[in-house]
Design an enzyme around this catalytic site. Structure first.
Site: not given
Length: 513
Positions: A17-18, A145, A147, A180, A208, A210
């Site tokens: 997905r991501d 989530y 975000e 994010t 999560h 990045h």
């Protein structure tokens, strides 16, 4: 006293997905099925996020294909999709394909809520409530989530806490805290995530991360130290911009530096990385931690000597842990220990004098920026020790020029019996041009040209473009009027034409000796 058990941290993989948001990356339904099978049954990740709701008919086909298999092996509850606050549309799509859990994307910063959605926090939470209750009514679990959480907790913490307080009144399984835009550093991650986890100790939080600053793995580690119960990863760090936290790096780092455990089978990490590299077309750097082709290769001779004498340069990242092998690079920086370790791996025995000659040849190649691998060694040994030093017919110079859609041209200079001869010729390919020039030279020396019967080119396993090439050529040599024999000569070089030329020169010296 009973030893305290380590906490097991969940791994949620979002490669499909991501990770697929990486530029120029797209997987076929068959590739997605293969990746999901390996991740769940071999690597043993806890959960898979495989797509976003309502993206396309192609994604729908992919999810249906994966879930058909998941039903057979009772793993449907491991699959998740990204859903949206859209009053039931994402939930209906999930229900249609058979998904039992959606990860609902809500706004984790006041700026996103008011400027992107153009709604007040109260309006947004009311929409969230409506979607969650609709999902629950349809028998679908909901994770949330937040975000842009990292910006939200920095600039609008009251809004973040208001949103979490509201979510605790609803049937939510997990709250997921995304960095994010990859703006956190590990110190901030620990401080901000600790504050949230300590305020709501009974809630399951995921993190999560990045990798915009190259801190994705470090931030995941900081979040685990701060008390989250799950982290999100992608295979090979696939993802938008600089990507997400890499599965293998997160698992190995957190496992080795924190008192936690995972359900992951580390021996399968290399396999899944290989498949994703192949399917995505995104090649990993040779020095990528854990998976990179060079990470278990010792180059410096002193390191190989340390390994030989008792793993003096080892750490917890042993190759066997990931079902790999230690390699010893052979080049100008390598020493006797590198060579001996490589020979041992191949079960090849040489005398001390032969090792000395072989090592000198390897160093000479290293000065030319050529790399000799362990797999190259048999070819190199054959080339060195099967060729006498004093040969009567010598190739002094050879230049081959190949041009697209034009014939190749060769300029050759040879010496024999104290005489030097030059020749020039064209041909259909570099080797053919060389042979046409060589024939002119051999005619002047009254040396017969044998008939070429077979020409075989091999490279070591792995297929690298800079690998040594072995050309094995079989020749029919006319010894008497009614008698001929077949000989095979071999040449070794990083250039295919030169390997064949070396084999040819060996042949000439054999027939005139």
């Amino acid at each position: 006293m009973k030893k305290e058990e380590k906490q097991t941290i969940e791994i949620m993989d979002t490669t499909l997905r991501d990770g697929e948001q990486m530029q120029n990356v797209s997987y076929t339904p068959e590739e997605k099925l293969t990746i999901s099978k390996i991740l769940l049954t071999e690597v043993k990740v806890d959960r898979l996020e495989v797509t976003s709701a309502r993206v396309s008919e192609g994604e729908k086909k992919s999810v249906l294909k994966m879930l058909d298999w998941a039903k057979e092996v009772d793993l449907v509850d491991r699959f998740e999709i990204l859903g949206f606050v859209d009053k039931g549309k994402s939930v209906d799509w999930a229900k249609l394909v058979g998904i039992k859990r959606i990860n609902l994307l809500t706004k984790g910063s006041l700026k996103h809520c008011t400027e992107q959605l153009k709604k007040t926090p109260e309006q947004h939470t009311q929409d969230i409530r409506e979607t969650i209750l609709y999902a629950t009514d349809k028998g679908i679990d909901v994770n949330i989530y937040l975000e842009d959480f990292s910006n939200g907790i920095k600039t609008s913490p009251d809004y973040v806490y208001y949103l979490i307080d509201f979510l605790l009144t609803l049937p939510v399984k997990r709250i997921m805290l995304p960095d994010t835009l990859g703006i956190f550093n590990p110190f901030e991650t620990y401080d901000y995530v600790s504050a949230v986890v300590n305020k709501y100790p009974k809630m399951h939080f995921d993190f999560h991360s990045h990798n915009d600053y190259g801190l994705g793995t470090a931030n995941a580690m900081a979040a685990v130290k701060a008390g989250v119960k799950g982290v999100h990863v992608t295979v090979n760090g696939m993802g938008e911009r600089a990507g997400n936290s890499p599965l293998d790096e997160v698992v190995a780092s957190i496992k080795d530096f924190l008192p936690v455990s995972f359900n992951i089978d580390e021996k399968k990490l290399h396999k899944i990385s290989s498949y994703v590299e192949m399917f995505s077309g995104i090649r990993m750097a040779n020095n990528k931690p854990i998976y990179g082709k060079n990470v278990f290769t010792q180059t410096a001779g002193i390191h190989a000597d340390g390994d030989k004498k008792g793993s003096l340069y080892g750490n917890k990242l042993l190759p066997k842990r990931f079902d790999r092998k230690r390699k010893y690079a052979l080049g100008k920086l390598s020493g006797k220990a590198n060579l001996e370790m490589s020979l041992k791996e191949l079960s090849i025995e040489l005398t001390e004098e032969e090792k000395k000659i072989l090592l000198q040849k390897i160093i000479e190649l290293g000065d030319k920026k050529e790399v000799v691998t362990t797999e190259d060694l048999p070819y190199l040994i054959s080339d060195i020790f099967e060729t006498p030093e004093d040969i009567p017919f010598k190739l002094l110079h050879c230049s081959i020029n190949s041009t697209y859609e034009l014939k190749s041209v060769a300029a050759v200079q040879c010496a024999y019996q104290d005489k030097t001869v030059d020749a020039y010729a064209s041909g259909d390919g570099g080797y053919n041009a060389f042979m046409n020039a060589l024939q002119q030279i051999l005619t002047q020396f009254d040396i017969p040209v044998p008939q070429l019967l077979d020409y075989e080119v091999t490279i070591p396993p792995g297929g690298k473009t800079d690998a040594l090439v072995q050309a094995a050529i079989s020749w029919k040599v006319q010894q008497k009027k009614d008698h001929s024999t077949i000989i095979t000569t071999r040449g070794v070089n990083s250039d295919q034409n030169m390997a064949a030329i070396e084999a040819t020169v060996k042949m000439i010296n054999m027939i005139i000796s």
